[in-house]
Design a protein around this motif. Sequence first.
Motif, PDB file in Angstrom:
ATOM      1  N   PHE A 233     -72.533 -23.563 -29.096  1.00 34.36           N
ATOM      2  CA  PHE A 233     -71.502 -22.623 -28.639  1.00 34.36           C
ATOM      3  C   PHE A 233     -70.258 -22.721 -29.518  1.00 34.36           C
ATOM      4  CE2 PHE A 233     -72.817 -21.942 -23.914  1.00 34.36           C
ATOM      5  CZ  PHE A 233     -74.062 -21.525 -24.321  1.00 34.36           C
ATOM      6  N   ASP A 234     -69.894 -23.926 -29.917  1.00 31.58           N
ATOM      7  CA  ASP A 234     -68.724 -24.096 -30.784  1.00 31.58           C
ATOM      8  C   ASP A 234     -68.934 -23.409 -32.129  1.00 31.58           C
ATOM      9  OD1 ASP A 234     -67.383 -25.530 -28.826  1.00 31.58           O
ATOM     10  OD2 ASP A 234     -67.691 -27.484 -29.782  1.00 31.58           O
ATOM     11  N   ILE A 235     -70.130 -23.555 -32.689  1.00 29.67           N
ATOM     12  CA  ILE A 235     -70.430 -22.899 -33.978  1.00 29.67           C
ATOM     13  C   ILE A 235     -70.397 -21.388 -33.814  1.00 29.67           C
ATOM     14  CG2 ILE A 235     -72.222 -22.509 -35.712  1.00 29.67           C
ATOM     15  CD1 ILE A 235     -73.014 -25.478 -35.296  1.00 29.67           C
ATOM     16  N   ILE A 236     -70.993 -20.887 -32.732  1.00 26.75           N
ATOM     17  CA  ILE A 236     -70.986 -19.445 -32.484  1.00 26.75           C
ATOM     18  C   ILE A 236     -69.551 -18.943 -32.351  1.00 26.75           C
ATOM     19  CG2 ILE A 236     -71.597 -17.637 -30.820  1.00 26.75           C
ATOM     20  CD1 ILE A 236     -74.168 -19.363 -30.240  1.00 26.75           C
ATOM     21  N   ARG A 237     -68.729 -19.658 -31.591  1.00 30.21           N
ATOM     22  CA  ARG A 237     -67.329 -19.242 -31.406  1.00 30.21           C
ATOM     23  C   ARG A 237     -66.542 -19.300 -32.722  1.00 30.21           C
ATOM     24  NH1 ARG A 237     -67.758 -22.527 -26.346  1.00 30.21           N
ATOM     25  NH2 ARG A 237     -68.215 -21.009 -24.719  1.00 30.21           N
ATOM     26  N   GLN A 238     -66.832 -20.291 -33.559  1.00 37.61           N
ATOM     27  CA  GLN A 238     -66.175 -20.372 -34.866  1.00 37.61           C
ATOM     28  C   GLN A 238     -66.539 -19.162 -35.721  1.00 37.61           C
ATOM     29  OE1 GLN A 238     -67.345 -24.162 -36.491  1.00 37.61           O
ATOM     30  NE2 GLN A 238     -66.226 -25.315 -34.922  1.00 37.61           N
ATOM     31  N   GLN A 239     -67.823 -18.782 -35.682  1.00 33.78           N
ATOM     32  CA  GLN A 239     -68.253 -17.607 -36.439  1.00 33.78           C
ATOM     33  C   GLN A 239     -67.626 -16.338 -35.864  1.00 33.78           C
ATOM     34  OE1 GLN A 239     -72.553 -17.504 -36.844  1.00 33.78           O
ATOM     35  NE2 GLN A 239     -72.606 -19.583 -37.680  1.00 33.78           N
ATOM     36  N   GLN A 240     -67.560 -16.258 -34.544  1.00 28.47           N
ATOM     37  CA  GLN A 240     -66.953 -15.087 -33.902  1.00 28.47           C
ATOM     38  C   GLN A 240     -65.479 -14.953 -34.274  1.00 28.47           C
ATOM     39  OE1 GLN A 240     -68.042 -16.130 -29.841  1.00 28.47           O
ATOM     40  NE2 GLN A 240     -69.365 -14.322 -29.711  1.00 28.47           N
ATOM     41  N   ALA A 241     -64.772 -16.079 -34.376  1.00 29.33           N
ATOM     42  CA  ALA A 241     -63.331 -16.064 -34.678  1.00 29.33           C
ATOM     43  C   ALA A 241     -63.034 -15.461 -36.041  1.00 29.33           C
ATOM     44  CB  ALA A 241     -62.771 -17.487 -34.584  1.00 29.33           C
ATOM     45  N   LYS A 242     -64.002 -15.450 -36.927  1.00 26.11           N
ATOM     46  CA  LYS A 242     -63.819 -14.907 -38.278  1.00 26.11           C
ATOM     47  C   LYS A 242     -64.107 -13.409 -38.350  1.00 26.11           C
ATOM     48  CE  LYS A 242     -65.123 -19.315 -40.314  1.00 26.11           C
ATOM     49  NZ  LYS A 242     -66.134 -20.044 -41.072  1.00 26.11           N
ATOM     50  N   LEU A 243     -64.493 -12.827 -37.215  1.00 26.82           N
ATOM     51  CA  LEU A 243     -64.908 -11.428 -37.176  1.00 26.82           C
ATOM     52  C   LEU A 243     -63.951 -10.607 -36.316  1.00 26.82           C
ATOM     53  CD1 LEU A 243     -68.656 -12.243 -36.500  1.00 26.82           C
ATOM     54  CD2 LEU A 243     -67.728 -11.363 -38.656  1.00 26.82           C
ATOM     55  N   PRO A 244     -63.939  -9.280 -36.517  1.00 24.35           N
ATOM     56  CA  PRO A 244     -63.135  -8.433 -35.628  1.00 24.35           C
ATOM     57  C   PRO A 244     -63.583  -8.624 -34.170  1.00 24.35           C
ATOM     58  CG  PRO A 244     -63.866  -7.175 -37.530  1.00 24.35           C
ATOM     59  CD  PRO A 244     -64.587  -8.500 -37.579  1.00 24.35           C
ATOM     60  N   GLU A 245     -62.636  -8.548 -33.262  1.00 25.40           N
ATOM     61  CA  GLU A 245     -62.843  -8.936 -31.868  1.00 25.40           C
ATOM     62  C   GLU A 245     -64.077  -8.325 -31.195  1.00 25.40           C
ATOM     63  OE1 GLU A 245     -60.276  -9.338 -27.752  1.00 25.40           O
ATOM     64  OE2 GLU A 245     -59.421  -8.261 -29.449  1.00 25.40           O
ATOM     65  N   TYR A 246     -64.291  -7.050 -31.303  1.00 26.71           N
ATOM     66  CA  TYR A 246     -65.421  -6.413 -30.612  1.00 26.71           C
ATOM     67  C   TYR A 246     -66.505  -5.932 -31.574  1.00 26.71           C
ATOM     68  CZ  TYR A 246     -62.488  -6.693 -26.509  1.00 26.71           C
ATOM     69  OH  TYR A 246     -61.711  -7.162 -25.474  1.00 26.71           O
ATOM     70  N   SER A 247     -66.640  -6.602 -32.688  1.00 23.77           N
ATOM     71  CA  SER A 247     -67.649  -6.197 -33.672  1.00 23.77           C
ATOM     72  C   SER A 247     -69.056  -6.485 -33.135  1.00 23.77           C
ATOM     73  CB  SER A 247     -67.433  -6.930 -34.991  1.00 23.77           C
ATOM     74  OG  SER A 247     -67.727  -8.301 -34.830  1.00 23.77           O
ATOM     75  N   PRO A 248     -70.051  -5.792 -33.661  1.00 21.14           N
ATOM     76  CA  PRO A 248     -71.419  -6.038 -33.203  1.00 21.14           C
ATOM     77  C   PRO A 248     -71.858  -7.495 -33.369  1.00 21.14           C
ATOM     78  CG  PRO A 248     -71.323  -3.981 -34.433  1.00 21.14           C
ATOM     79  CD  PRO A 248     -69.978  -4.651 -34.588  1.00 21.14           C
ATOM     80  N   ALA A 249     -71.436  -8.153 -34.434  1.00 16.19           N
ATOM     81  CA  ALA A 249     -71.843  -9.547 -34.643  1.00 16.19           C
ATOM     82  C   ALA A 249     -71.255 -10.464 -33.563  1.00 16.19           C
ATOM     83  CB  ALA A 249     -71.422 -10.025 -36.032  1.00 16.19           C
ATOM     84  N   VAL A 250     -70.052 -10.158 -33.103  1.00 18.73           N
ATOM     85  CA  VAL A 250     -69.457 -10.934 -32.014  1.00 18.73           C
ATOM     86  C   VAL A 250     -70.303 -10.769 -30.751  1.00 18.73           C
ATOM     87  CG1 VAL A 250     -67.450 -11.108 -30.470  1.00 18.73           C
ATOM     88  CG2 VAL A 250     -67.115 -10.945 -32.939  1.00 18.73           C
ATOM     89  N   MET A 251     -70.771  -9.553 -30.520  1.00 15.15           N
ATOM     90  CA  MET A 251     -71.618  -9.305 -29.347  1.00 15.15           C
ATOM     91  C   MET A 251     -72.951 -10.046 -29.458  1.00 15.15           C
ATOM     92  SD  MET A 251     -69.679  -7.582 -27.486  1.00 15.15           S
ATOM     93  CE  MET A 251     -68.091  -7.896 -28.218  1.00 15.15           C
TER      94      MET A 251
END
Length: 115
Positions: free
Chosen positions: A8-26
Amino acid sequence: MNEMQQAFDIIRQQQAKLPEYSPAVMVGHQLMDLLKMQPEATEFVLHDLQGKGMGIADCEQRIRAWADEHKKGGSCVCVPPDTAEQIIRKFYGIPAPEETKQRALGLAINLADFL
């Protein structure tokens, strides 16, 4: 820290580098939901997330490729949640819940187990 928390920490770190509601964040959110339902897959996903070309943005590219293949003319395409889940499962090697249950009950035979 347990493996699920690490994933989960790795996923959240990757999400933090992306626009907030981007498909990759989803994709990251859906992946975390899958791991909550099937914690036994966490070890494999954790390993994959740390490898090159296996991040949530890479997985989102697979989903985008599916959408592009199913596009008709100039229309946009919505990827149904169950289809996105199948792509995520395949990308990270997460078995379907039924498959996991069958293996646990000894109802499914995996030929790789005999190698």
